[in-house]
Structures are given as C-alpha cells and as structure tokens.
Design a protein around this motif. Structure first.
Motif, mmCIF file in Angstrom:
data_model
loop_
_atom_site.group_PDB
_atom_site.id
_atom_site.type_symbol
_atom_site.label_atom_id
_atom_site.label_comp_id
_atom_site.label_asym_id
_atom_site.label_seq_id
_atom_site.Cartn_x
_atom_site.Cartn_y
_atom_site.Cartn_z
ATOM 1 N N ASP A 162 0.871 -1.180 0.000
ATOM 2 C CA ASP A 162 0.000 0.000 0.000
ATOM 3 C C ASP A 162 0.907 1.228 0.000
ATOM 4 N N LYS A 163 1.045 1.857 -1.160
ATOM 5 C CA LYS A 163 2.001 2.957 -1.275
ATOM 6 C C LYS A 163 1.671 4.110 -0.334
ATOM 7 N N SER A 164 0.409 4.281 0.019
ATOM 8 C CA SER A 164 0.043 5.398 0.889
ATOM 9 C C SER A 164 0.640 5.261 2.285
ATOM 10 N N ARG A 165 1.064 4.061 2.637
ATOM 11 C CA ARG A 165 1.654 3.842 3.962
ATOM 12 C C ARG A 165 3.156 4.132 3.985
ATOM 13 N N TYR A 166 3.738 4.444 2.835
ATOM 14 C CA TYR A 166 5.187 4.566 2.746
ATOM 15 C C TYR A 166 5.605 5.942 2.214
ATOM 16 N N ARG A 167 5.037 6.941 2.832
ATOM 17 C CA ARG A 167 5.456 8.307 2.541
ATOM 18 C C ARG A 167 6.860 8.562 3.101
ATOM 19 N N LEU A 168 7.497 9.608 2.626
ATOM 20 C CA LEU A 168 8.738 10.052 3.257
ATOM 21 C C LEU A 168 8.447 10.436 4.700
ATOM 22 N N VAL A 169 9.414 10.221 5.570
ATOM 23 C CA VAL A 169 9.236 10.547 6.987
ATOM 24 C C VAL A 169 9.409 12.050 7.157
ATOM 25 N N GLY A 170 8.357 12.709 7.574
ATOM 26 C CA GLY A 170 8.379 14.159 7.678
ATOM 27 C C GLY A 170 9.104 14.659 8.920
ATOM 28 N N VAL A 171 9.556 15.900 8.835
ATOM 29 C CA VAL A 171 10.168 16.614 9.951
ATOM 30 C C VAL A 171 9.376 17.896 10.156
ATOM 31 N N ALA A 172 9.041 18.214 11.408
ATOM 32 C CA ALA A 172 8.317 19.454 11.677
ATOM 33 C C ALA A 172 9.095 20.626 11.102
ATOM 34 N N CYS A 173 8.400 21.481 10.353
ATOM 35 C CA CYS A 173 9.064 22.577 9.638
ATOM 36 C C CYS A 173 8.178 23.814 9.677
ATOM 37 N N GLU A 174 8.749 24.933 10.094
ATOM 38 C CA GLU A 174 8.036 26.206 10.109
ATOM 39 C C GLU A 174 8.966 27.307 9.617
ATOM 40 N N VAL A 175 8.365 28.362 9.077
ATOM 41 C CA VAL A 175 9.132 29.486 8.524
ATOM 42 C C VAL A 175 8.777 30.751 9.289
ATOM 43 N N TRP A 176 9.810 31.481 9.694
ATOM 44 C CA TRP A 176 9.628 32.791 10.339
ATOM 45 C C TRP A 176 10.515 33.809 9.625
ATOM 46 N N GLU A 177 9.895 34.860 9.100
ATOM 47 C CA GLU A 177 10.618 35.940 8.417
ATOM 48 C C GLU A 177 11.606 35.405 7.375
ATOM 49 N N GLY A 178 11.211 34.337 6.704
ATOM 50 C CA GLY A 178 12.055 33.767 5.662
ATOM 51 C C GLY A 178 13.075 32.762 6.164
ATOM 52 N N PHE A 179 13.220 32.597 7.479
ATOM 53 C CA PHE A 179 14.148 31.621 8.047
ATOM 54 C C PHE A 179 13.407 30.286 8.218
ATOM 55 N N PHE A 192 13.040 26.723 9.847
ATOM 56 C CA PHE A 192 13.391 25.988 11.062
ATOM 57 C C PHE A 192 12.794 24.585 11.004
ATOM 58 N N VAL A 193 13.502 23.629 11.592
ATOM 59 C CA VAL A 193 12.973 22.278 11.746
ATOM 60 C C VAL A 193 13.067 21.866 13.210
ATOM 61 N N ASN A 194 12.255 20.867 13.562
ATOM 62 C CA ASN A 194 12.255 20.337 14.910
ATOM 63 C C ASN A 194 12.085 18.824 14.805
ATOM 64 N N PHE A 195 12.999 18.071 15.438
ATOM 65 C CA PHE A 195 13.006 16.624 15.282
ATOM 66 C C PHE A 195 12.141 15.890 16.294
ATOM 67 N N ALA A 196 11.509 16.610 17.200
ATOM 68 C CA ALA A 196 10.587 15.961 18.128
ATOM 69 C C ALA A 196 9.366 15.448 17.358
ATOM 70 N N LYS A 197 8.826 14.327 17.787
ATOM 71 C CA LYS A 197 7.630 13.812 17.134
ATOM 72 C C LYS A 197 6.490 14.805 17.266
ATOM 73 N N GLU A 198 6.430 15.453 18.431
ATOM 74 C CA GLU A 198 5.460 16.522 18.651
ATOM 75 C C GLU A 198 6.183 17.655 19.358
ATOM 76 N N PRO A 199 6.608 18.698 18.633
ATOM 77 C CA PRO A 199 7.312 19.811 19.266
ATOM 78 C C PRO A 199 6.527 20.372 20.441
#
Length: 425
Positions: free
Chosen positions: A143-160, A162-169
């Motif tokens: 089932d291809k839908s179960r094999y997405r790339l593993v995401g990393v929390a990602c947010e942008v502030w003023e063009g910078f 940022f990522v966070n490796f916690a499962k839930e920041p």
C-alpha cells in the motif's frame, strides 16, 4: 583617542540572579557522555534554523542538510503549492539516502518534480508521497500510501526555515522564539540577497565558539593586530564594555554602539578601506532600508554599531548599523568538534564598486572570525586536561554564563522526562 562606551545600567549579571556570579564549569564541553545526552535533550527538541527561503526560489526547489548532531540528513523542499516542507533523507524501501550527488555525505541542491532513489528507482513527489515502485507487482500487498517520506516538523519565520526533530514539538516556532526575537519582524530580510558564505571544521566544542562571539571583552586584545599600534594599545588599556545585554527564555542579546570608520583618523584606517569605502563594519554607504523594527538597537546608541541575537541552541543573527546582517551556525559533530558556518547578507549591489565594498566586508569579517577560532583548539585541549574544574567570568560574560546554564537546564529537563517511573534523575 577613541572613545569606548560604558554600560548604562551597571552590573548585568546581577540583573539575572538565577545565573549566580560564581565560577562556571566547562564540563559540558569536554564530556562525551554529556554530549550524547545533549544531542537528544537539545538538538532533537529545539527548533533549529537550517536555511532561508531564498534557497528555495521556485516550486520544486530543494536542498539537503547534513545534521550529524541529530544523526540524520534532511531534504527541505518547496512543494507545488508553494509550501516549505522537510523530510528525513531516506528511502522507505531499503534505507538508502534518497537525495545526493556523487558524494553521499555532501550537501546538494537543485530543482525537480520528484525525488528518485538511485538504488531501485522508487519515486516520491514533493509532498512526500510514494508515487512509483519499480516492479510493484513483485511486492506483497504493498500500500504505497503507507510509505510516505518521513516528515520533519518545519516552520518558517521571516524567511528563516526551522525544523524540529521531536515527534510533537513542545512549542510552536513563534512560541519558542519569544518576543525578543519576534520584535525583529519587519527587518528587510527579503532585500538582503547578496550572500557570502564560509564554512570551517573546528576542533572544539560548539559552545566554546558561541562563547567567543557572546562578549566583546576580548576584542581589544585578540584583534589588536588589525589596528595600528597606537590605537590597539589605547583600546587594550581602556577596555571595552557593551551598553546593553538582555536574556529572554533560552535566547540572548548583546547590543553596542559603533564607530563611523570614515570619521576615524587616517592612520587608523587601511588604504584598502579608503579605496573600497568599506571594511569590518560593512560598506560605508548605508542603504535606505526604511524604518527598522522595534527590536533593534534597544539601548538607542548613536551611532549604533550592532546587535547580536543568540538563538538557542546554535544560531546567531548579527545586525549591523550600516545596513546589513550576518548569521552564524555551530553544528556539533562530536563533543570536541563542530562545523562553523558564517553567512553575510547585503542588498543587491547596484554598481561594481558596491560589489567590491561588500566583498571587502566579507573577507574582513572572515579574518576576524578566524582570529576568534584560532584560540579554540588551545582552549579545548587545556580544558580537557582537567587541570581546572571551573572558570571565573566577568560581568561582560553574562551571556556565556547563561548559555551553559540553559544547556544544563535542558539536559536536566530531558533526564527528568525520560527517567523510568519511580527512579530519580
């Protein structure tokens, strides 16, 4: 004789009594076991800046970032909807690194419609969906839908970015930054697209290099050879004190007045600075950037020199009164090594002379950075000798005191949250 600013509010360290005034241990910079906990307690829980949106100028743009401190590589991409997303750089089939060129450990960038694994040609779209499997019928109930790339929390502030490796920041990026940093909103980061970058491997703990840029107590001594003898001698005798320090949450700020290089005596300037009308403090021609945000120059210095914002854990934004800024990153690779990155940002030059002025500022600042780095390996080796257990800090080194205190607090918090039930920290 040059004038040196004095602080307006007396002892800064005593404004933060929780930091104390006693000697500070540097055990956190020489202990391999502490480093291993630090990686999990800090670098896998805090928001980390990994770049800017200018590195992703169009849909399909991407870059990779090697983050040994988090034991991973990531892909940062702009999706077809224009959103910036981040993924662990690993194929879901056999674990091969998904995006790389000739050298697997080197970072890369480019533009694509999809990511294709070099090993077995599995393909993923820019949103991380698995879209193609070579000889898919050979697999069992795939089932291809179960094999997405593993995401990393990602947010942008003023063009910078940022990522966070916690499962839930534990906090949103904006909450993590806090008012001292978000008060910089409105600075014309998007106009600063003339970029100069340098990178160096340093044989010292990452915090030791951050410490080097958190105080100006060293400047008249360490950088003396960059000035004429009469000036450097006077500077060393008089010393230097910044007029403003601030600590908010895990982050720090030092702000100071400056000098107008073109108003200094002729013998205090180098001929190349007169020719190029530039130097360490940047091009002499200040661009019109409009009204500056409220967070800059909190001491209202005139002339204003710079503000250095130290974002926990390893990111620095340094704004110059002459209308440009730079960033530093300190990426740990072991308990006594790290990668240092310096990036300078200017408005796009309008003439060849403006370009040369920016280049002189960039190479001048690189020279000063190398001088700061030159002491670090000697510091690291002698701290590792364990001849001394702790070290005294002066009032101007309050931000150093805070960095090591904050590091210890994050480690203690992590230990308390991960300790087995009923077991002490």
């Amino acid at each position: 004789m040059p004038r040196f600013p004095k602080p307006a509010e007396g002892s800064w360290t005593e404004h933060y009594p929780q930091l104390g005034t006693g000697p500070v241990s540097y055990r956190d910079s020489v202990d391999p076991q502490f480093y291993e906990i630090e990686r999990k307690a800090i670098f896998k829980r805090a928001w980390l800046n990994v770049g800017r949106v200018e590195q992703l100028p169009r849909k399909g743009s991407y870059f990779t970032k090697e983050l040994k401190v988090a034991n991973t590589s990531i892909i940062v991409a702009r999706t077809t909807s224009g959103e910036v997303k981040a993924y662990h750089n690993i194929c879901r089939h056999r674990g091969n690194k998904l995006v790389w060129n000739d050298m697997p450990l080197e970072e890369t960038s480019g533009v694509c419609r999809q990511f294709t694994c070099k090993y077995h040609a599995w393909r993923y779209d820019l949103d991380g969906n698995l879209t193609f499997v070579q000889q898919e019928g050979e697999f069992f109930d795939l089932d291809k839908s179960r094999y997405r790339l593993v995401g990393v929390a990602c947010e942008v502030w003023e063009g910078f970015i940022f990522v966070n490796f916690a499962k839930e920041p534990e906090q949103s990026l904006r909450e993590f930054l806090g008012p001292m940093i978000t008060d910089l909103e409105g600075y014309p980061f998007d106009k600063m697209t003339s970029r100069f970058h340098y990178r160096s491997e340093v044989k010292a703990n990452w915090k030791l290099y951050m410490d080097a840029f958190q105080e100006f107590y060293h400047a008249p001594v360490l950088h003396a050879n960059q000035s004429p003898t009469a000036y450097s001698k006077a500077a060393a005798e008089a010393g230097f004190e910044a007029p403003h320090y601030r600590i908010e949450g895990p982050h720090r700020l030092v702000s100071t007045s400056g000098v107008r290089a073109w108003e200094m005596a002729d013998e205090m300037r180098k001929p190349i600075e007169d020719i190029c009308q530039s130097g360490l403090f940047g091009p002499w021609d200040k661009p019109d950037l409009g009204e500056m945000p409220a967070g800059l120059n909190p001491a209202k210095c005139d002339p204003w020199g710079l503000d250095s914002f130290q974002l926990f854990p390893n990111f620095v934004m340094l704004f110059w009164g002459q209308g440009w800024y730079l960033t530093y990153h300190y990426w740990p690779t072991s308990y006594n090594t790290h990668i240092f990155e310096g990036t300078l940002y200017f408005p796009q030059p309008r003439t060849p002379r403006e370009r040369i002025a920016q280049e002189l500022a960039a190479v001048s600042f690189k020279e000063y950075g190398l001088q700061d780095a030159n002491t670090l390996e000697a510091t690291q080796t002698m701290i590792e000798s364990e001849v001394l257990d702790d070290f005294v800090l002066c009032d101007q080194e309050v931000l150093i005191r805070h960095l090591h205190t904050e590091t210890a607090a994050w480690v203690a918090d992590y230990r308390s949250k991960t300790a087995p039930a009923g077991q002490g920290v």
